[in-house]
Structures are given as C-alpha cells and as structure tokens.
Design a protein around this motif. Structure first.
Motif, short mmCIF file in Angstrom:
data_model
loop_
_atom_site.label_atom_id
_atom_site.label_comp_id
_atom_site.label_asym_id
_atom_site.label_seq_id
_atom_site.Cartn_x
_atom_site.Cartn_y
_atom_site.Cartn_z
N PRO A 29 0.79 -1.23 0.00
CA PRO A 29 0.00 0.00 0.00
C PRO A 29 0.83 1.28 0.00
O PRO A 29 0.38 2.31 -0.50
N GLU A 30 2.04 1.24 0.54
CA GLU A 30 2.89 2.42 0.66
C GLU A 30 4.33 2.09 0.27
O GLU A 30 4.79 0.98 0.51
N PRO A 31 5.04 3.06 -0.31
CA PRO A 31 6.46 2.83 -0.60
C PRO A 31 7.27 2.80 0.68
O PRO A 31 6.91 3.44 1.68
N ARG A 32 8.36 2.05 0.66
CA ARG A 32 9.28 2.02 1.79
C ARG A 32 10.61 1.46 1.32
O ARG A 32 10.74 1.00 0.19
N ILE A 33 11.59 1.50 2.18
CA ILE A 33 12.92 0.95 1.88
C ILE A 33 13.23 -0.11 2.92
O ILE A 33 13.03 0.10 4.12
N LEU A 34 13.69 -1.25 2.45
CA LEU A 34 14.04 -2.37 3.32
C LEU A 34 15.40 -2.90 2.87
O LEU A 34 15.53 -3.37 1.73
N GLY A 35 16.39 -2.79 3.69
CA GLY A 35 17.72 -3.30 3.36
C GLY A 35 18.33 -2.64 2.13
O GLY A 35 19.07 -3.27 1.40
N GLY A 36 17.98 -1.38 1.88
CA GLY A 36 18.49 -0.67 0.71
C GLY A 36 17.70 -0.94 -0.56
O GLY A 36 18.06 -0.45 -1.62
N VAL A 37 16.63 -1.71 -0.46
CA VAL A 37 15.78 -2.02 -1.61
C VAL A 37 14.51 -1.18 -1.52
O VAL A 37 13.86 -1.14 -0.47
N GLU A 38 14.20 -0.48 -2.62
CA GLU A 38 12.95 0.28 -2.66
C GLU A 38 11.79 -0.68 -2.90
O GLU A 38 11.83 -1.47 -3.83
N ILE A 39 10.80 -0.61 -2.05
CA ILE A 39 9.58 -1.39 -2.23
C ILE A 39 8.51 -0.40 -2.67
O ILE A 39 8.18 0.54 -1.93
N LEU A 40 8.02 -0.58 -3.90
CA LEU A 40 7.09 0.38 -4.47
C LEU A 40 5.80 -0.28 -4.91
O LEU A 40 5.81 -1.34 -5.54
N PRO A 41 4.68 0.39 -4.62
CA PRO A 41 3.42 -0.06 -5.21
C PRO A 41 3.51 0.08 -6.73
O PRO A 41 4.20 0.97 -7.25
N VAL A 42 2.82 -0.77 -7.44
CA VAL A 42 2.87 -0.77 -8.91
C VAL A 42 2.59 0.62 -9.48
O VAL A 42 3.33 1.11 -10.33
N LYS A 43 1.53 1.24 -9.01
CA LYS A 43 1.14 2.55 -9.57
C LYS A 43 2.25 3.58 -9.37
O LYS A 43 2.57 4.33 -10.30
#
Length: 56
Positions: A29-43
């Motif tokens: 549901p929301e973007p965030r960073i985990l271990g230097g990896v960007e986690i992004l919603p598709v949109k």
C-alpha cells in the motif's frame, strides 16, 4: 506485505556490483525501503518510470 525473504535476490545481487536502483514492485500500500531495496506499489513505480525518475 513484502519482507526480507521477498527481497533476498535483490540483496544478493548487491554483492555482484553497484546498482543505481534495486526495486521490488508489488501491491504494497505504501512505498518504503528495506535493506536498501525500494519497495514500491505498482502505480507509484509506473508513475516514476513514466516521469523518467529512473533514467535521469
């Protein structure tokens, strides 16, 4: 919700060299960073891609 097991490959590839971006595109549901990896919603990823955020 993505966790470390979902980004295992992206974390491992960092050992191979420098990468400008490591991104996991998913239905989070929301973007965030985990271990230097960007986690992004598709949109959000597509909006950034269409706006050349990753090419400039």
């Amino acid at each position: 919700m993505p966790d470390r097991r979902h980004i295992k490959g992206l974390l491992a590839i960092a050992e191979e060299g420098e990468f400008k971006h490591r991104i996991l595109v998913c239905t989070a549901p929301e973007p965030r960073i985990l271990g230097g990896v960007e986690i992004l919603p598709v949109k959000e990823f597509l909006e950034r891609l269409w706006n050349d955020a990753y090419w400039s």
